[in-house]
Design an enzyme around this catalytic site. Structure first.
Site, PDB file in Angstrom:
ATOM      1  N   ASP A  13      23.466 105.314 -75.685  1.00  0.00           N
ATOM      2  CA  ASP A  13      23.712 106.218 -76.827  1.00  0.00           C
ATOM      3  C   ASP A  13      23.766 105.496 -78.161  1.00  0.00           C
ATOM      4  OD1 ASP A  13      24.134 108.280 -74.908  1.00  0.00           O
ATOM      5  OD2 ASP A  13      26.183 107.563 -74.658  1.00  0.00           O
ATOM      6  N   LYS A  16      18.758 104.849 -79.811  1.00  0.00           N
ATOM      7  CA  LYS A  16      17.405 104.339 -79.494  1.00  0.00           C
ATOM      8  C   LYS A  16      16.342 105.380 -79.778  1.00  0.00           C
ATOM      9  CE  LYS A  16      18.643 103.562 -75.302  1.00  0.00           C
ATOM     10  NZ  LYS A  16      20.071 103.844 -75.418  1.00  0.00           N
ATOM     11  N   GLY A  40      19.466 110.623 -72.981  1.00  0.00           N
ATOM     12  CA  GLY A  40      19.465 111.712 -73.959  1.00  0.00           C
ATOM     13  C   GLY A  40      19.126 111.113 -75.305  1.00  0.00           C
ATOM     14  N   HIS A  41      17.866 111.215 -75.697  1.00  0.00           N
ATOM     15  CA  HIS A  41      17.442 110.611 -76.958  1.00  0.00           C
ATOM     16  C   HIS A  41      17.302 111.676 -78.033  1.00  0.00           C
ATOM     17  CE1 HIS A  41      15.740 106.881 -74.731  1.00  0.00           C
ATOM     18  NE2 HIS A  41      17.040 106.950 -74.718  1.00  0.00           N
ATOM     19  N   GLN A 222      19.401 104.170 -71.642  1.00  0.00           N
ATOM     20  CA  GLN A 222      20.750 103.628 -71.398  1.00  0.00           C
ATOM     21  C   GLN A 222      20.968 102.364 -72.246  1.00  0.00           C
ATOM     22  OE1 GLN A 222      18.864 104.335 -68.141  1.00  0.00           O
ATOM     23  NE2 GLN A 222      19.483 106.370 -68.717  1.00  0.00           N
TER      24      GLN A 222
HETATM   25  P1  IMP Z   1      23.849 107.665 -63.892  1.00  0.00           P
HETATM   26  O1  IMP Z   1      22.813 106.919 -64.668  1.00  0.00           O
HETATM   27  O2  IMP Z   1      23.746 109.158 -64.037  1.00  0.00           O
HETATM   28  O3  IMP Z   1      23.925 107.220 -62.462  1.00  0.00           O
HETATM   29  O4  IMP Z   1      25.296 107.300 -64.526  1.00  0.00           O
HETATM   30  C1  IMP Z   1      25.854 105.998 -64.391  1.00  0.00           C
HETATM   31  C2  IMP Z   1      26.594 105.592 -65.665  1.00  0.00           C
HETATM   32  O5  IMP Z   1      25.635 105.405 -66.710  1.00  0.00           O
HETATM   33  C3  IMP Z   1      27.584 106.636 -66.168  1.00  0.00           C
HETATM   34  O6  IMP Z   1      28.674 105.961 -66.769  1.00  0.00           O
HETATM   35  C4  IMP Z   1      26.793 107.385 -67.221  1.00  0.00           C
HETATM   36  O7  IMP Z   1      27.641 107.987 -68.188  1.00  0.00           O
HETATM   37  C5  IMP Z   1      25.993 106.242 -67.817  1.00  0.00           C
HETATM   38  N1  IMP Z   1      24.727 106.679 -68.423  1.00  0.00           N
HETATM   39  C6  IMP Z   1      23.590 107.031 -67.805  1.00  0.00           C
HETATM   40  N2  IMP Z   1      22.642 107.350 -68.693  1.00  0.00           N
HETATM   41  C7  IMP Z   1      23.187 107.182 -69.900  1.00  0.00           C
HETATM   42  C8  IMP Z   1      22.679 107.319 -71.236  1.00  0.00           C
HETATM   43  O8  IMP Z   1      21.514 107.649 -71.483  1.00  0.00           O
HETATM   44  N3  IMP Z   1      23.568 107.038 -72.228  1.00  0.00           N
HETATM   45  C9  IMP Z   1      24.846 106.623 -71.987  1.00  0.00           C
HETATM   46  N4  IMP Z   1      25.342 106.475 -70.769  1.00  0.00           N
HETATM   47  C10 IMP Z   1      24.526 106.745 -69.733  1.00  0.00           C
END
Ligand code: IMP
Length: 427
Positions: A13, A16, A40-41, A222
């Site tokens: 977040d 990017k 989520g971009h 991420q």
């Molecule tokens: P998952 O990717 O859904 O398995 O989540 C694993 C961890 O990564 C959790 O703490 C999510 O909140 C975090 N996470 C996954 N995608 C994002 C992102 O795009 N931005 C911020 N955190 C993310």
């Protein structure tokens, strides 16, 4: 060589999407190499705001080739809905190329993601529940379904016949009703027909583009602190958001990666569970959260807020080879009397400059701060570095000094226009 990798250098977040969109204006190809619709971009231009999840950020420019590479996990239903949403808002001309080696997120992955989280109770990871982890687990376990098989009805059915009995046992053991093979097949074969025209060998496409000297932007999802290998395991995602993972996740040579832009908020945020040494627990945290609209794009969860952490930045710089920084949401810090940057941690009475691998140790780390004077001026309309208040410049200089990295871009608002460029990444 004209390749730039954009990576999140904190816990995701970082902004990017905005930076990728900005750089995409000069790119020929934009590539998403890992993750899926957990990302989520957010992109704003011309008074409109778009939130992309699995589709690359070059989608708004019909001349850009948008590649969804082999390292991604793709939920075809969600992706088609995302495309439909874009089309309804006038984005009708675009180019998308989906790797035939990417993996497909199936309905059982989503059910399992939720079930494992519930089972973990107090130790839950706080996933986005999009099925990302279970899909990557099946890939590693060699029972995943790849795009090449998904778009061929016979192969898709065979894959389901092999995999579904195993997944149904897993679901039943967790108290979830088993899924019906023909129901999934009949629904998903329709999605497969729709994505088939976009599918190709994106490794070959990328090599051709590299040979043409095209400008290629690799869009990280991420952040490096959520990396499966180098992040705060197990509170991480199930892929590697580092620049070093890009060659593998795209099928290109590592030697093609030379410029890495680390995107960092001027402060720090984290969603989900896990240690966060510079987290601000008092009303100042809520103040920054509200000013920065720090709520998850995908899950709408309030993000945890903290001070800028140069120990984190130095870790992600090292594991990802970051050679430039983009500092985001800089305007959010305006109005504070004092601003802080974490320069090191104290662990059991000793000063350290690294992220401990042990989460227990990391949870015991206390930030050691440098405190600087803040600035009161609104900087959302500042267009050049020289126009910034002196205290704001001091803050940026301290970040450069502590992270040993030059700042290439500064963002002072969500719009494309609110971006200062100190170094052209495609130069
Ligand atoms: P998952 O990717 O859904 O398995 O989540 C694993 C961890 O990564 C959790 O703490 C999510 O909140 C975090 N996470 C996954 N995608 C994002 C992102 O795009 N931005 C911020 N955190 C993310």
């Amino acid at each position: 060589m004209n390749n730039v990798v954009v990576v999140g250098s904190q816990w995701g977040d970082e902004g990017k999407g905005k930076i990728t969109d900005f750089l995409a204006c000069s790119a020929d190809v934009v590539v998403r190499s890992q993750g899926g619709n957990n990302a989520g971009h957010t992109i704003s231009f011309g008074g409109k705001k778009f939130a992309l999840q699995s589709i690359p950020s070059g989608i708004f420019n019909p001349n850009i080739k948008n590649v969804m590479a082999n390292g991604m996990v793709i939920n075809p239903k969600a992706m088609l809905e995302e495309l439909k949403g874009l089309e309804e808002r006038g984005i009708t001309k675009y180019q998308i190329f989906i790797s035939n080696r990417a993996h497909i997120i199936m309905p059982y992955h989503i059910l399992l993601d939720g079930a494992y989280e519930s089972l973990k109770k107090d130790n839950k990871i706080g996933t986005t529940k999009k099925g990302i982890g279970p899909c990557y687990a099946d890939k590693a376990n060699r029972i995943g379904i790849r795009v090449a098989d998904f778009i061929n009805e016979d192969s898709f059915k065979k894959c389901l016949e092999n995999t579904l009995p195993i997944k149904n046992r897993e679901l039943e053991s967790l108290g979830i009703a088993p899924l019906n093979l023909m129901d999934i097949f009949n629904e998903y074969k329709e999605y497969a027909k729709k994505i088939k025209p976009y599918v190709c060998d994106t490794s070959i496409l990328l090599e051709e583009e590299i040979e043409k000297n095209s400008k290629i932007l690799f869009e990280g999802a991420q952040g490096c602190m959520l990396c499966l290998d180098h992040g705060t395991y197990p509170y991480v995602t199930s892929s590697s958001p580092t620049a070093s993972s890009v060659p593998l996740n795209c099928g290109i040579a590592p030697s093609y990666i030379n410029k890495v832009l680390g995107v960092a908020k001027a402060y720090n945020t984290r969603v989900g569970e896990g240690p966060f040494p510079t987290e601000i627990h008092d009303e100042l945290g809520s103040y920054i959260r509200e000013r920065g609209h720090e709520y998850g794009t995908v899950t709408k969860r309030p993000r945890r807020v903290g001070w800028f952490d140069s120990v984190v930045l130095n870790h992600t710089r090292r594991v990802s080879g970051i050679n430039y920084l983009a500092i985001m949401l800089f305007d959010v810090l305006s109005g504070l009397d004092k601003v802080k940057i974490c320069r090191a941690y104290e662990l059991d009475g000793k000063e350290i400059n690294y992220i401990p691998a042990s989460l227990d140790e990391y949870a015991r780390c206390k930030p050691i701060y440098i405190e600087l004077d803040g600035w009161k001026e609104d900087i959302t309309n500042v267009h050049s570095y020289d126009e910034l208040p002196q205290n704001a410049k001091n803050y940026l200089k301290k970040i450069e000094e502590l992270t040993k990295t030059k700042i290439a871009m500064i963002s002072v608002g969500p719009d494309r226009m609110q971006t200062m460029v100190l170094h052209d990444m495609f130069e």
